[in-house]
Design an enzyme around this catalytic site. Structure first.
Site, mmCIF file in Angstrom:
data_model
loop_
_atom_site.group_PDB
_atom_site.id
_atom_site.type_symbol
_atom_site.label_atom_id
_atom_site.label_comp_id
_atom_site.label_asym_id
_atom_site.label_seq_id
_atom_site.Cartn_x
_atom_site.Cartn_y
_atom_site.Cartn_z
ATOM 1 N N SER A 86 0.932 -0.958 -0.199
ATOM 2 C CA SER A 86 -0.085 0.008 0.003
ATOM 3 C C SER A 86 0.710 1.354 0.065
ATOM 4 C CB SER A 86 -0.830 -0.067 1.126
ATOM 5 O OG SER A 86 -0.806 0.932 2.039
ATOM 6 N N LYS A 87 0.392 2.209 -0.500
ATOM 7 C CA LYS A 87 1.268 3.545 -0.802
ATOM 8 C C LYS A 87 1.340 4.231 0.337
ATOM 9 C CE LYS A 87 -2.192 6.273 -3.312
ATOM 10 N NZ LYS A 87 -2.588 6.645 -4.553
ATOM 11 N N ARG A 88 0.652 3.956 1.527
ATOM 12 C CA ARG A 88 0.556 4.592 2.765
ATOM 13 C C ARG A 88 1.583 4.075 3.636
ATOM 14 N NH1 ARG A 88 -3.989 6.262 0.783
ATOM 15 N NH2 ARG A 88 -4.958 4.166 0.711
ATOM 16 N N ARG A 89 1.781 2.512 3.335
ATOM 17 C CA ARG A 89 2.429 1.975 4.258
ATOM 18 C C ARG A 89 3.975 1.357 3.920
ATOM 19 N NH1 ARG A 89 -0.943 -2.254 5.552
ATOM 20 N NH2 ARG A 89 -0.608 -3.014 3.263
#
Ligand code: GLU
Length: 479
Positions: free
Chosen positions: A234-237
């Site tokens: 995920s791009k957030r993690r």
């Protein structure tokens, strides 16, 4: 039949490594079949699109070898909006879709659950188009939909479990599912190779192909890419942006090779193989449908191998963007999440770098690491790592540095061998092994506790600068 595949990214963020993998798979598949690769930018989500992401797609594709001019497009989904609306209208006219004015809360109240999907309430109410009314596709009540998937065999979906899904919103705008199918049809796509996350959309989309009177494509849903905890990247993690890897100094060849191993392996247990072998051997039907682990450590190791295999001139050229402080790909979106070490070349000199390049080539795994390895050669005084300094400059270091300065100063010839012999002697006289005797000298001269072989480095740095740094360190310790 000419094979036509497409890569259809949405310009809503940095270019995801999973997207790069799908793009390469499409690219190879087209090449193997003498087919055409189409780039279609799915830009209908106006709220989330940004023009720089579109540039980012083109630049990223170029970086992985999919060069502008060698594919068809880019087409922009938004430019085809008229066709999307016409298709929705055709489906309505043909009785395959109906208008619906149900509020979500009403549906939930009737079905008793928010998970059950639409209950078909408006199916036979004969509502006409009107602002606020969504258009729903009338899915078959019986039978099943089987999709032919090169990676997953023939998954079959019970039609009864497919709800009457929305194909155009209350404001008349067609949704992604329909726009995607209409574009695939108008672009003559024969094979849809894309990420597994779209598999649940596939029976719905295949029903749309059928309803629009066109033979559906062959599908291939390639495995989701996961992190070490088996979570979808995920791009957030996770570090998912291809640009981040590029800016950190991954080589395109290493990256492409690694990406192709996500779910597939070349013959004979090989992993690092030339691109020509991958192009020849890759088969979609040999792709493992299970989630593929994106192992950054392994990618680093791959990259190190690729760096070591470069001819020295190519290695020198590849390091230039980091050494001269120019971003690897000018024009790429910023904010890739990577901090390339600040580099202020004081006295950058290609000949000096060329002298140490072979030593550095064997030591770095990503190109940005070159800066920390060689900056001491180009700075007036080295950038001192505080922790390394504290550790190396122990009691007795002043005297050791003093003796080293005297020994180096007296050398008739400034060569790596002579410097080594001199420091060995200084160390032995004090009961120190070479490694111990080297530590304060290394930190004083390079600023760091690890780096290129010390004596070769000192030879290249030269007597004046070496002695000046050693004297400065001695003064610093004695205060
Ligand atoms: N635009 C979609 C995405 O970026 C791709 C859909 C498809 O490949 O069919 O996920």
């Amino acid at each position: 039949m000419t094979v036509r595949v497409r890569f259809a990214p949405s310009p809503t963020g940095m270019f995801h490594v999973g997207g790069a993998r799908s793009a390469l798979q499409n690219w190879i598949f087209a090449k193997q079949h003498g087919g055409v690769f189409v780039l279609r930018v799915e830009d209908t989500d106006a709220a989330r699109n940004r023009p720089e992401w579109i540039d980012g797609i083109l630049t990223a594709l170029d970086w992985i070898g999919i060069r502008r001019g060698s594919y068809e497009g880019p087409y922009f989904q938004s430019a085809n909006a008229g066709e999307h609306r016409a298709a929705a209208e055709r489906l309505h006219q043909g009785g395959r879709a109906y208008y619906c004015d149900c509020a979500r809360a009403d549906v939930q109240a009737r079905t008793g659950s928010e998970h059950r999907g639409y209950d078909g309430f408006c199916r036979d109410r004969g509502l006409q188009a009107c602002a606020g009314r969504a258009l729903r596709f009338r899915t078959p009540d019986t039978g099943s939909t089987t999709v032919v998937d090169l990676v997953r065999g023939e998954p079959t979906f019970d039609n009864q479990l497919i709800e009457d899904f929305v194909i155009a919103r209350g404001d008349g705008s067609p949704v992604f599912l329909l726009a995607n199918v209409v574009d695939d049809i108008s672009q003559g796509i024969t094979h849809v190779i894309r990420a597994e996350e779209h598999l649940p959309n596939t029976p719905k989309q295949q029903l749309l192909w059928d309803a629009l009177g066109v033979k559906p494509p062959i599908w291939a849903h390639v495995p989701v890419v996961v992190n070490e905890k088996r979570q979808k990247l995920s791009k957030r993690r996770d570090k998912v942006a291809l640009e981040a890897y590029r800016d950190e100094g991954y080589l395109s060849a290493a990256m492409c090779n690694y990406l192709m191993l996500l779910g597939w392996a070349p013959s004979n247990d090989r992993e690092i193989v030339p691109w020509s072998v991958i192009e020849q051997e890759f088969r979609l039907d040999a792709v493992n449908p299970s989630p593929a682990f994106f192992d950054e450590k392994k990618l680093r190791a791959f990259n190190g191998e690729y760096i070591r295999a470069l001819p020295i001139e190519d290695f020198i050229a590849a390091c230039q963007p980091w050494l001269t402080g120019t971003p690897p790909t000018p024009g790429a979106p910023s904010g890739t999440g990577v901090t390339v070490p600040p580099w202020r070349p004081v006295d950058y000199d290609p000949a000096t770098f060329a002298a140490v390049a072979p030593l550095a080539q064997t030591r770095i795994a990503v190109l940005s690491e070159i800066v920390a390895n060689v900056d001491f050669l180009f700075l007036d005084m080295p950038a001192i790592d505080g922790a390394a300094w504290t550790k190396a400059m122990k009691k007795g270091s002043t005297e050791l540095l003093e003796a080293t300065i005297a020994a180096f100063d007296a050398l008739p010839e400034w060569s790596a061998d002579a410097l080594k012999a001199a420091l060995e002697q200084v160390g032995t006289a004090r009961g120190l092994k070479l490694g111990k005797a080297q530590a304060p000298v290394r930190v004083a001269v390079t600023g760091r506790s690890v780096g290129l072989p010390l004596f070769e480095s000192l030879e290249v740095l030269g007597a004046d600068r070496t002695l000046r740094r050693l004297r400065a360190a001695r003064t610093e310790i004695t205060g």
